[in-house]
Write a protein that holds these residues in place. Structure first.
Motif, PDB file in Angstrom:
ATOM      1  N   MET A   1       0.855  -1.176   0.000  1.00 28.56           N
ATOM      2  CA  MET A   1       0.000   0.000   0.000  1.00 28.56           C
ATOM      3  C   MET A   1       0.894   1.229   0.000  1.00 28.56           C
ATOM      4  N   THR A   2       0.614   2.109  -0.906  1.00 31.21           N
ATOM      5  CA  THR A   2       1.438   3.294  -1.026  1.00 31.21           C
ATOM      6  C   THR A   2       0.858   4.442  -0.211  1.00 31.21           C
ATOM      7  N   PHE A   3       1.656   5.446  -0.049  1.00 31.93           N
ATOM      8  CA  PHE A   3       1.219   6.638   0.681  1.00 31.93           C
ATOM      9  C   PHE A   3       0.045   7.295  -0.023  1.00 31.93           C
ATOM     10  N   ASP A   4       0.060   7.259  -1.356  1.00 28.91           N
ATOM     11  CA  ASP A   4      -1.012   7.876  -2.125  1.00 28.91           C
ATOM     12  C   ASP A   4      -2.349   7.194  -1.854  1.00 28.91           C
ATOM     13  N   THR A   5      -2.360   5.888  -1.723  1.00 32.09           N
ATOM     14  CA  THR A   5      -3.590   5.152  -1.449  1.00 32.09           C
ATOM     15  C   THR A   5      -4.146   5.515  -0.081  1.00 32.09           C
ATOM     16  N   ILE A   6      -3.283   5.577   0.903  1.00 34.76           N
ATOM     17  CA  ILE A   6      -3.722   5.941   2.249  1.00 34.76           C
ATOM     18  C   ILE A   6      -4.204   7.383   2.287  1.00 34.76           C
ATOM     19  N   THR A   7      -3.523   8.263   1.583  1.00 29.04           N
ATOM     20  CA  THR A   7      -3.925   9.663   1.548  1.00 29.04           C
ATOM     21  C   THR A   7      -5.282   9.823   0.888  1.00 29.04           C
ATOM     22  N   ARG A   8      -5.511   9.127  -0.224  1.00 30.14           N
ATOM     23  CA  ARG A   8      -6.811   9.200  -0.887  1.00 30.14           C
ATOM     24  C   ARG A   8      -7.904   8.628   0.007  1.00 30.14           C
ATOM     25  N   ALA A   9      -7.614   7.543   0.713  1.00 27.32           N
ATOM     26  CA  ALA A   9      -8.599   6.971   1.634  1.00 27.32           C
ATOM     27  C   ALA A   9      -8.900   7.959   2.760  1.00 27.32           C
ATOM     28  N   TRP A  10      -7.884   8.629   3.264  1.00 26.60           N
ATOM     29  CA  TRP A  10      -8.084   9.598   4.328  1.00 26.60           C
ATOM     30  C   TRP A  10      -8.948  10.765   3.846  1.00 26.60           C
ATOM     31  N   PHE A  11      -8.668  11.255   2.637  1.00 23.54           N
ATOM     32  CA  PHE A  11      -9.489  12.340   2.093  1.00 23.54           C
ATOM     33  C   PHE A  11     -10.923  11.872   1.846  1.00 23.54           C
ATOM     34  N   GLY A  12     -11.085  10.635   1.435  1.00 20.32           N
ATOM     35  CA  GLY A  12     -12.434  10.096   1.285  1.00 20.32           C
ATOM     36  C   GLY A  12     -13.173  10.053   2.609  1.00 20.32           C
ATOM     37  N   LEU A  13     -12.492   9.614   3.665  1.00 21.12           N
ATOM     38  CA  LEU A  13     -13.106   9.605   4.990  1.00 21.12           C
ATOM     39  C   LEU A  13     -13.432  11.017   5.466  1.00 21.12           C
ATOM     40  N   LEU A  14     -12.550  11.944   5.176  1.00 16.61           N
ATOM     41  CA  LEU A  14     -12.784  13.339   5.542  1.00 16.61           C
ATOM     42  C   LEU A  14     -14.009  13.886   4.821  1.00 16.61           C
ATOM     43  N   PHE A  15     -14.130  13.600   3.532  1.00 16.16           N
ATOM     44  CA  PHE A  15     -15.280  14.050   2.754  1.00 16.16           C
ATOM     45  C   PHE A  15     -16.579  13.431   3.269  1.00 16.16           C
ATOM     46  N   LEU A  16     -16.572  12.137   3.537  1.00 16.41           N
ATOM     47  CA  LEU A  16     -17.775  11.463   4.023  1.00 16.41           C
ATOM     48  C   LEU A  16     -18.184  11.970   5.409  1.00 16.41           C
ATOM     49  N   SER A  17     -17.202  12.258   6.250  1.00 12.54           N
ATOM     50  CA  SER A  17     -17.509  12.817   7.569  1.00 12.54           C
ATOM     51  C   SER A  17     -18.123  14.207   7.448  1.00 12.54           C
ATOM     52  N   ALA A  18     -17.545  15.035   6.584  1.00  9.55           N
ATOM     53  CA  ALA A  18     -18.085  16.380   6.389  1.00  9.55           C
ATOM     54  C   ALA A  18     -19.488  16.323   5.790  1.00  9.55           C
ATOM     55  N   ALA A  19     -19.721  15.408   4.862  1.00 11.30           N
ATOM     56  CA  ALA A  19     -21.049  15.278   4.256  1.00 11.30           C
ATOM     57  C   ALA A  19     -22.081  14.849   5.287  1.00 11.30           C
ATOM     58  N   SER A  20     -21.719  13.925   6.157  1.00  4.72           N
ATOM     59  CA  SER A  20     -22.680  13.482   7.165  1.00  4.72           C
ATOM     60  C   SER A  20     -22.983  14.584   8.172  1.00  4.72           C
ATOM     61  N   VAL A  21     -21.984  15.391   8.519  1.00  2.37           N
ATOM     62  CA  VAL A  21     -22.219  16.511   9.440  1.00  2.37           C
ATOM     63  C   VAL A  21     -23.118  17.554   8.780  1.00  2.37           C
ATOM     64  N   LEU A  22     -22.860  17.869   7.513  1.00  2.00           N
ATOM     65  CA  LEU A  22     -23.681  18.861   6.814  1.00  2.00           C
ATOM     66  C   LEU A  22     -25.122  18.385   6.655  1.00  2.00           C
ATOM     67  N   ILE A  23     -25.304  17.118   6.335  1.00  2.92           N
ATOM     68  CA  ILE A  23     -26.660  16.567   6.200  1.00  2.92           C
ATOM     69  C   ILE A  23     -27.374  16.616   7.549  1.00  2.92           C
ATOM     70  N   ALA A  24     -26.708  16.189   8.596  1.00  2.00           N
ATOM     71  CA  ALA A  24     -27.341  16.153   9.919  1.00  2.00           C
ATOM     72  C   ALA A  24     -27.624  17.555  10.449  1.00  2.00           C
ATOM     73  N   ALA A  25     -26.753  18.499  10.152  1.00  2.80           N
ATOM     74  CA  ALA A  25     -26.922  19.839  10.703  1.00  2.80           C
ATOM     75  C   ALA A  25     -27.879  20.711   9.904  1.00  2.80           C
ATOM     76  N   GLY A  26     -27.941  20.503   8.592  1.00  4.69           N
ATOM     77  CA  GLY A  26     -28.687  21.448   7.789  1.00  4.69           C
ATOM     78  C   GLY A  26     -29.938  20.964   7.104  1.00  4.69           C
ATOM     79  N   PHE A  27     -30.120  19.657   6.978  1.00  2.24           N
ATOM     80  CA  PHE A  27     -31.228  19.182   6.169  1.00  2.24           C
ATOM     81  C   PHE A  27     -32.253  18.368   6.939  1.00  2.24           C
ATOM     82  N   THR A  28     -32.207  18.395   8.255  1.00  5.22           N
ATOM     83  CA  THR A  28     -33.152  17.611   9.039  1.00  5.22           C
ATOM     84  C   THR A  28     -34.578  18.114   8.834  1.00  5.22           C
ATOM     85  N   GLU A  29     -34.768  19.423   8.803  1.00  6.05           N
ATOM     86  CA  GLU A  29     -36.107  19.973   8.609  1.00  6.05           C
ATOM     87  C   GLU A  29     -36.597  19.733   7.188  1.00  6.05           C
TER      88      GLU A  29
END
Length: 90
Positions: A1-29
């Motif tokens: 596993m290369t550094f690039d693969t881990i970095t892309r996975a980390w950015f994917g996790l960061l994006f998914l976390s931010a998306a879940s926070v935005l959905i939970a905070a702004g679109f409940t109503e």
């Protein structure tokens, strides 16, 4: 596993976390509690798949990865059902 693969996975996790926070905070109503909870659960499932495949290296064992994906999917469906029970019951 290369550094690039881990970095892309980390950015994917960061994006998914931010998306879940935005959905939970702004679109409940707008979407309602059930749809919002379902979307957050889908994002959590996607994050678990990234962790299993990239960080734990299960991409090298596709049979194990498939088994874990099925188990996680069924568990998420169970959690979604338990989450939606109060909305259905009178």
């Amino acid at each position: 596993m290369t550094f690039d693969t881990i970095t892309r996975a980390w950015f994917g996790l960061l994006f998914l976390s931010a998306a879940s926070v935005l959905i939970a905070a702004g679109f409940t109503e707008t979407l309602g509690a059930g749809a919002t909870g379902g979307l957050v659960l889908v994002f959590a499932w996607m994050k678990a798949r990234v962790i299993l495949s990239r960080y734990l290296g299960l991409w090298q064992a596709p049979v194990w990865l498939s088994g874990f994906n099925w188990a996680l999917g069924l568990f998420c469906l169970l959690l979604l059902g338990l989450f939606l029970i109060p909305e259905v019951s009178p």
